[in-house]
Design an enzyme around this catalytic site. Structure first.
Site, PDB file in Angstrom:
ATOM      1  N   TYR A  31       0.593  -1.701   0.329  1.00 36.89           N
ATOM      2  CA  TYR A  31      -0.156   0.218  -0.004  1.00 36.89           C
ATOM      3  C   TYR A  31       0.599   1.339  -0.024  1.00 36.89           C
ATOM      4  CZ  TYR A  31      -4.123  -2.914   1.104  1.00 36.89           C
ATOM      5  OH  TYR A  31      -4.735  -3.851   1.132  1.00 36.89           O
ATOM      6  N   LYS A  35       3.582 -14.805   3.031  1.00 33.28           N
ATOM      7  CA  LYS A  35       3.159 -15.771   1.613  1.00 33.28           C
ATOM      8  C   LYS A  35       4.318 -16.887   1.336  1.00 33.28           C
ATOM      9  CE  LYS A  35       0.822 -18.493  -1.235  1.00 33.28           C
ATOM     10  NZ  LYS A  35      -0.426 -19.156  -1.102  1.00 33.28           N
ATOM     11  N   ASP A  52      -3.353 -18.174   2.606  1.00 32.19           N
ATOM     12  CA  ASP A  52      -4.172 -18.434   2.296  1.00 32.19           C
ATOM     13  C   ASP A  52      -4.928 -19.750   3.521  1.00 32.19           C
ATOM     14  OD1 ASP A  52      -2.366 -20.028   1.545  1.00 32.19           O
ATOM     15  OD2 ASP A  52      -2.416 -20.536  -0.021  1.00 32.19           O
ATOM     16  N   ASP A  79      -5.450  -6.312   6.402  1.00 36.91           N
ATOM     17  CA  ASP A  79      -6.560  -5.499   5.552  1.00 36.91           C
ATOM     18  C   ASP A  79      -7.606  -6.204   5.714  1.00 36.91           C
ATOM     19  OD1 ASP A  79      -8.505  -3.775   5.157  1.00 36.91           O
ATOM     20  OD2 ASP A  79      -6.952  -3.219   2.733  1.00 36.91           O
ATOM     21  N   ASP A  99     -11.031  -7.654   8.094  1.00 41.32           N
ATOM     22  CA  ASP A  99     -12.546  -7.786   7.618  1.00 41.32           C
ATOM     23  C   ASP A  99     -13.133  -9.645   7.846  1.00 41.32           C
ATOM     24  OD1 ASP A  99     -12.523  -5.619   7.809  1.00 41.32           O
ATOM     25  OD2 ASP A  99     -12.544  -5.549   5.348  1.00 41.32           O
TER      26      ASP A  99
END
Ligand code: NAD
Length: 358
Positions: free
Chosen positions: A143, A193, A225, A249, A253
């Site tokens: 980001y 990852k 994942d 992020d 959620d």
């Protein structure tokens, strides 16, 4: 002891829910013998309306002069993406995080006992309980990396976003997670990852070094994942999850959804020095603004996090959380969490009930 708190009511439901949290803080002050003083800070769309920019000069300084910051929410359709950046409330949010050096975002996802039925997972999963803390790196990664968009000779336009992390950035967020785990159930799950990304391999090597140093804390690596699957399969297995910005992020959620309502979940953003910033995870809910329908619990629980993490008042924080549970156990609901047949109460009344329970 007097604690000075910057209040950013902001837009939409923001001022109303912050007002309820202030009522609760004052009730805590009375019960436990503390005094809280407040400084109103103008930020968001309301600041654009008042002075032409969403992040007026002196905002960061006003916050830095306080021990902690409580934010309602900013934003709304009136100050949409057609407006110049300095008028948009989102610009103010990014600016304050940067100016206060808030690199660690803490989001607890807790299934409150009275609201087990709001959990969209299988009943037996809800019965096992959910109480996890998501620790998300907030100021690095993709980001904030260099972006580019350019024409290629044969494939049309191409765009890139660079994901970069330094050892320093990883280590400081990692330490936060291990320190938090020591105050909780003593387990850190580091999400990456590493089977694909170089940044993740660096992330993992730094976390392993920390895991040796914090040998009293249980540690595991989880691929992102797999983590996404585990959060819906068996969220009760997690205590503290630490991860980089974009993974955090998305996963935070996801974790908040499995606990039911957006109106119940608090958050904290912290740097190396005070003040930290506390806010509900939801936005300004323009659709219900000014109607006494907003659930103030996420903001009240954000104030509880402030008591615990900024002021080190654990008993007081516990008391606020217990008061919330007591009011929910007694069946009181705002419209967003009211089961069919239950007459909901408004924002003000919910604030009053929690004060009374305290
Ligand atoms: P939102 O979280 O404001 O609302 C989503 C839905 O949840 C709406 O139906 C709303 O009524 C409901 N809701 C949210 N909080 C609630 C509460 N406390 N009680 C009851 N119901 C609640 O998200 P959105 O609609 O996508 O965004 C609205 C505005 O908020 C946008 O301008 C967005 O940019 C801004 N926003 C701000 C923040 C922040 O200040 N940190 C965060 C997210 C969104």
């Amino acid at each position: 002891m007097n604690y000075k708190i910057a209040l950013i009511g902001g837009d939409g439901i923001g001022p109303d829910i912050v007002k309820q949290a202030v009522k609760v803080l004052n009730a805590v002050g009375e019960k436990f013998g503390h005094s809280f003083s407040y400084v109103d800070v103008l930020m968001g769309g309301c600041a654009t309306d008042a002075v032409g920019v969403s992040y007026p000069e002196g905002t960061a300084e006003a916050c830095k002069a306080c021990d902690a910051v409580l934010l309602g929410a900013v934003g709304g359709p009136k100050w949409g993406s057609d407006k110049p950046a300095q008028q948009r409330p989102e610009t103010a949010l990014l600016a304050i995080r940067k100016d206060l050096g808030l690199y660690a975002n803490l989001r607890p996802a807790v299934l409150r006992p009275a609201l087990k039925d709001a959990c969209p997972l299988k009943r037996e999963t809800a019965e096992r309980g959910i109480d996890l803390m998501m620790v998300r790196e907030l100021t690095g990664g993709v980001y904030f990396g260099k972006r580019d968009k350019y024409q290629t000779p044969d494939k049309g336009l191409e765009a890139t976003d660079l994901m970069a992390y330094s050892e320093m950035e990883i280590e400081r967020i990692g330490r936060r997670a291990f320190e938090l785990a020591r105050l909780r159930r003593g387990k850190v799950s580091s999400v990456d990852k590493a089977n694909v990304l170089e940044t993740s391999r660096l992330w993992r090597s730094v976390m392993h070094r920390l895991a040796e140093e914090y040998s009293d804390v249980a540690y595991e690596d989880v691929l992102v994942d797999n983590c996404a699957m585990q959060i819906v399969k068996d969220p009760g297995q997690f205590d503290v999850i630490v991860t980089e910005n974009m993974f955090g992020d998305i996963l935070s959620d996801e974790a908040s959804m499995v606990t039911g309502s957006i109106g119940l979940l608090p958050s904290a953003s912290m740097g190396d020095s005070a003040p930290a910033l506390y806010e509900p995870i939801h936005g300004s809910a323009p659709d219900i603004a000014g109607q006494d329908k907003a659930n103030p619990i996420a903001t009240i629980l954000s104030a509880a996090m402030m008591l615990r993490y900024s002021f080190h008042l654990s008993a007081e924080a516990d008391a606020v959380e217990r008061a919330v549970d007591q009011v929910l156990d007694a069946g009181w609901r705002t419209p967003d969490i009211a089961e069919p047949g239950v007459t909901p109460v408004g924002t003000e009344k919910m604030g009053d009930l929690i004060c009374a329970a305290l």
